[in-house]
Scaffold this motif. Structure first.
Motif, PDB file in Angstrom:
ATOM      1  N   ASP A 104      11.869  25.133  -5.395  1.00 29.79           N
ATOM      2  CA  ASP A 104      12.224  25.784  -4.282  1.00 29.79           C
ATOM      3  C   ASP A 104      13.144  24.612  -3.377  1.00 29.79           C
ATOM      4  O   ASP A 104      12.372  24.096  -2.446  1.00 29.79           O
ATOM      5  N   GLY A 105      13.987  24.011  -3.965  1.00 31.22           N
ATOM      6  CA  GLY A 105      14.898  23.066  -3.436  1.00 31.22           C
ATOM      7  C   GLY A 105      14.798  21.774  -3.884  1.00 31.22           C
ATOM      8  O   GLY A 105      15.417  20.673  -3.235  1.00 31.22           O
ATOM      9  N   LYS A 106      13.758  21.376  -4.703  1.00 32.12           N
ATOM     10  CA  LYS A 106      13.301  20.148  -5.193  1.00 32.12           C
ATOM     11  C   LYS A 106      13.613  19.737  -6.375  1.00 32.12           C
ATOM     12  O   LYS A 106      13.271  18.810  -7.046  1.00 32.12           O
ATOM     13  N   ALA A 107      14.557  20.659  -7.292  1.00 28.62           N
ATOM     14  CA  ALA A 107      14.687  20.300  -8.535  1.00 28.62           C
ATOM     15  C   ALA A 107      15.489  18.894  -8.939  1.00 28.62           C
ATOM     16  O   ALA A 107      15.111  18.210  -9.652  1.00 28.62           O
ATOM     17  N   GLU A 108      16.513  18.815  -8.077  1.00 26.92           N
ATOM     18  CA  GLU A 108      17.045  17.541  -8.086  1.00 26.92           C
ATOM     19  C   GLU A 108      16.281  16.316  -8.232  1.00 26.92           C
ATOM     20  O   GLU A 108      16.240  15.382  -8.901  1.00 26.92           O
ATOM     21  N   GLU A 109      15.419  16.233  -6.888  1.00 27.07           N
ATOM     22  CA  GLU A 109      14.501  15.088  -6.765  1.00 27.07           C
ATOM     23  C   GLU A 109      13.631  14.999  -7.868  1.00 27.07           C
ATOM     24  O   GLU A 109      13.342  14.062  -8.091  1.00 27.07           O
ATOM     25  N   ALA A 110      12.840  16.260  -8.441  1.00 29.81           N
ATOM     26  CA  ALA A 110      11.772  16.081  -9.435  1.00 29.81           C
ATOM     27  C   ALA A 110      12.623  15.765 -10.634  1.00 29.81           C
ATOM     28  O   ALA A 110      12.109  14.659 -11.403  1.00 29.81           O
ATOM     29  N   PHE A 111      13.925  15.956 -11.064  1.00 27.92           N
ATOM     30  CA  PHE A 111      14.435  15.777 -12.179  1.00 27.92           C
ATOM     31  C   PHE A 111      14.849  14.312 -12.132  1.00 27.92           C
ATOM     32  O   PHE A 111      14.827  13.502 -13.315  1.00 27.92           O
ATOM     33  N   ASN A 112      15.239  13.827 -11.021  1.00 31.07           N
ATOM     34  CA  ASN A 112      15.374  12.331 -11.104  1.00 31.07           C
ATOM     35  C   ASN A 112      14.374  11.424 -11.334  1.00 31.07           C
ATOM     36  O   ASN A 112      14.404  10.384 -12.066  1.00 31.07           O
ATOM     37  N   PHE A 113      13.048  11.946 -10.600  1.00 29.40           N
ATOM     38  CA  PHE A 113      11.840  11.346 -10.911  1.00 29.40           C
ATOM     39  C   PHE A 113      11.479  11.368 -12.582  1.00 29.40           C
ATOM     40  O   PHE A 113      11.044  10.516 -13.083  1.00 29.40           O
ATOM     41  N   TYR A 114      11.459  12.584 -13.126  1.00 29.43           N
ATOM     42  CA  TYR A 114      11.386  12.882 -14.492  1.00 29.43           C
ATOM     43  C   TYR A 114      12.226  11.856 -15.348  1.00 29.43           C
ATOM     44  O   TYR A 114      11.628  11.202 -16.347  1.00 29.43           O
ATOM     45  N   LYS A 115      13.585  11.757 -15.095  1.00 24.83           N
ATOM     46  CA  LYS A 115      14.460  10.888 -15.737  1.00 24.83           C
ATOM     47  C   LYS A 115      14.000   9.495 -15.635  1.00 24.83           C
ATOM     48  O   LYS A 115      13.988   8.748 -16.557  1.00 24.83           O
ATOM     49  N   SER A 116      13.390   9.018 -14.507  1.00 27.57           N
ATOM     50  CA  SER A 116      12.995   7.796 -14.220  1.00 27.57           C
ATOM     51  C   SER A 116      11.676   7.244 -15.226  1.00 27.57           C
ATOM     52  O   SER A 116      11.711   6.257 -15.726  1.00 27.57           O
ATOM     53  N   VAL A 117      11.135   8.471 -15.367  1.00 26.26           N
ATOM     54  CA  VAL A 117       9.906   8.162 -16.330  1.00 26.26           C
ATOM     55  C   VAL A 117      10.276   8.114 -17.834  1.00 26.26           C
ATOM     56  O   VAL A 117       9.885   7.524 -18.482  1.00 26.26           O
ATOM     57  N   PHE A 118      10.935   9.464 -18.146  1.00 25.80           N
ATOM     58  CA  PHE A 118      11.304   9.788 -19.538  1.00 25.80           C
ATOM     59  C   PHE A 118      12.552   8.827 -20.010  1.00 25.80           C
ATOM     60  O   PHE A 118      12.824   8.572 -21.222  1.00 25.80           O
ATOM     61  N   GLY A 119      13.463   8.672 -19.279  1.00 22.61           N
ATOM     62  CA  GLY A 119      14.852   7.688 -19.522  1.00 22.61           C
ATOM     63  C   GLY A 119      15.696   8.821 -19.786  1.00 22.61           C
ATOM     64  O   GLY A 119      15.596  10.018 -19.792  1.00 22.61           O
ATOM     65  N   GLY A 120      16.864   8.432 -20.474  1.00 23.26           N
ATOM     66  CA  GLY A 120      17.733   9.348 -21.097  1.00 23.26           C
ATOM     67  C   GLY A 120      18.818   9.731 -19.687  1.00 23.26           C
ATOM     68  O   GLY A 120      18.613   9.076 -18.790  1.00 23.26           O
ATOM     69  N   GLU A 121      19.538  10.651 -20.247  1.00 28.94           N
ATOM     70  CA  GLU A 121      20.556  11.159 -19.210  1.00 28.94           C
ATOM     71  C   GLU A 121      20.750  12.547 -19.146  1.00 28.94           C
ATOM     72  O   GLU A 121      20.273  13.233 -20.146  1.00 28.94           O
ATOM     73  N   PHE A 122      20.973  13.170 -18.167  1.00 26.97           N
ATOM     74  CA  PHE A 122      21.044  14.526 -18.173  1.00 26.97           C
ATOM     75  C   PHE A 122      22.266  15.168 -18.935  1.00 26.97           C
ATOM     76  O   PHE A 122      23.270  14.588 -18.864  1.00 26.97           O
ATOM     77  N   THR A 123      21.974  16.184 -19.791  1.00 22.98           N
ATOM     78  CA  THR A 123      22.958  16.758 -20.682  1.00 22.98           C
ATOM     79  C   THR A 123      23.908  17.891 -19.913  1.00 22.98           C
ATOM     80  O   THR A 123      24.923  18.576 -20.651  1.00 22.98           O
ATOM     81  N   PHE A 124      23.155  18.422 -18.847  1.00 23.60           N
ATOM     82  CA  PHE A 124      23.790  19.519 -17.991  1.00 23.60           C
ATOM     83  C   PHE A 124      23.188  19.206 -16.521  1.00 23.60           C
ATOM     84  O   PHE A 124      22.137  19.054 -16.429  1.00 23.60           O
ATOM     85  N   PHE A 125      24.065  19.267 -15.582  1.00 26.98           N
ATOM     86  CA  PHE A 125      23.908  19.513 -14.097  1.00 26.98           C
ATOM     87  C   PHE A 125      24.713  20.005 -13.326  1.00 26.98           C
ATOM     88  O   PHE A 125      25.844  19.582 -13.344  1.00 26.98           O
ATOM     89  N   ALA A 126      24.299  21.264 -12.835  1.00 28.93           N
ATOM     90  CA  ALA A 126      25.345  21.916 -11.792  1.00 28.93           C
ATOM     91  C   ALA A 126      24.551  22.372 -10.733  1.00 28.93           C
ATOM     92  O   ALA A 126      23.349  22.654 -10.707  1.00 28.93           O
ATOM     93  N   LYS A 127      25.490  22.623  -9.619  1.00 30.19           N
ATOM     94  CA  LYS A 127      24.617  23.101  -8.278  1.00 30.19           C
ATOM     95  C   LYS A 127      25.214  24.491  -8.370  1.00 30.19           C
ATOM     96  O   LYS A 127      25.925  24.917  -8.781  1.00 30.19           O
ATOM     97  N   MET A 128      24.283  25.256  -7.140  1.00 30.67           N
ATOM     98  CA  MET A 128      24.474  26.466  -7.167  1.00 30.67           C
ATOM     99  C   MET A 128      26.023  26.724  -6.689  1.00 30.67           C
ATOM    100  O   MET A 128      26.841  27.687  -6.758  1.00 30.67           O
TER     101      MET A 128
END
Length: 141
Positions: free
Chosen positions: A11-35
């Motif tokens: 509910d509005g926290k996907a970008e924040e959560a996925f930046n956190f997950y990226k900091s843990v798992f590493g790697g890069e987003f293969t897709f990122f788009a806003k509404m």
């Protein structure tokens, strides 16, 4: 043959959560788009335009963690139990239809299988046991 990936709703926290997950798992987003990138986004509030339409973060060679934010003006309400889907990626449109029709029998179809503006063949539903599924075929792998 198909692959399955966890799909999370926020509910509005996907970008924040996925930046956190990226900091843990590493790697890069293969897709990122806003509404705001979607067709008819002019009907959304400015806050909703900034919400995540879709994000994908590969965890390993077999698993991709994916997510989106809900859109309150479209009637989406995040509540415990609807914050996760199983995303089933198929190797053909025929497999997508077979899995969709089989798994959705006796359930509630949220979005029928159809060609989507982003180029995939996609549908979603809740099965008769309350499990939420997304079925996806991408011809541009």
């Amino acid at each position: 043959m198909a692959t399955m990936h966890p799909y999370l709703n926020f509910d509005g926290k996907a970008e924040e959560a996925f930046n956190f997950y990226k900091s843990v798992f590493g790697g890069e987003f293969t897709f990122f788009a806003k509404m705001g990138d979607a067709p008819e986004s002019d009907k959304l509030t400015e806050e909703e335009k900034n919400r995540v339409m879709h994000v994908a973060l590969p965890i390993n060679e077999h698993t991709v963690l994916m997510a989106s934010d809900c859109v309150p003006s479209a009637g989406h309400v995040l509540k415990e139990g609807n914050n996760m889907y199983i995303n089933l990626n198929t190797e053909s449109r025929e497999d997508a239809d077979r899995f969709f029709n089989g798994l959705s029998a006796g359930g509630t179809i949220e979005m029928p299988m159809d060609d989507m503006f982003w180029g995939d063949y996609f549908g979603s539903f809740k099965d008769r046991y309350g499990i939420q599924w997304m079925v996806n075929y991408s011809s541009h792998k």
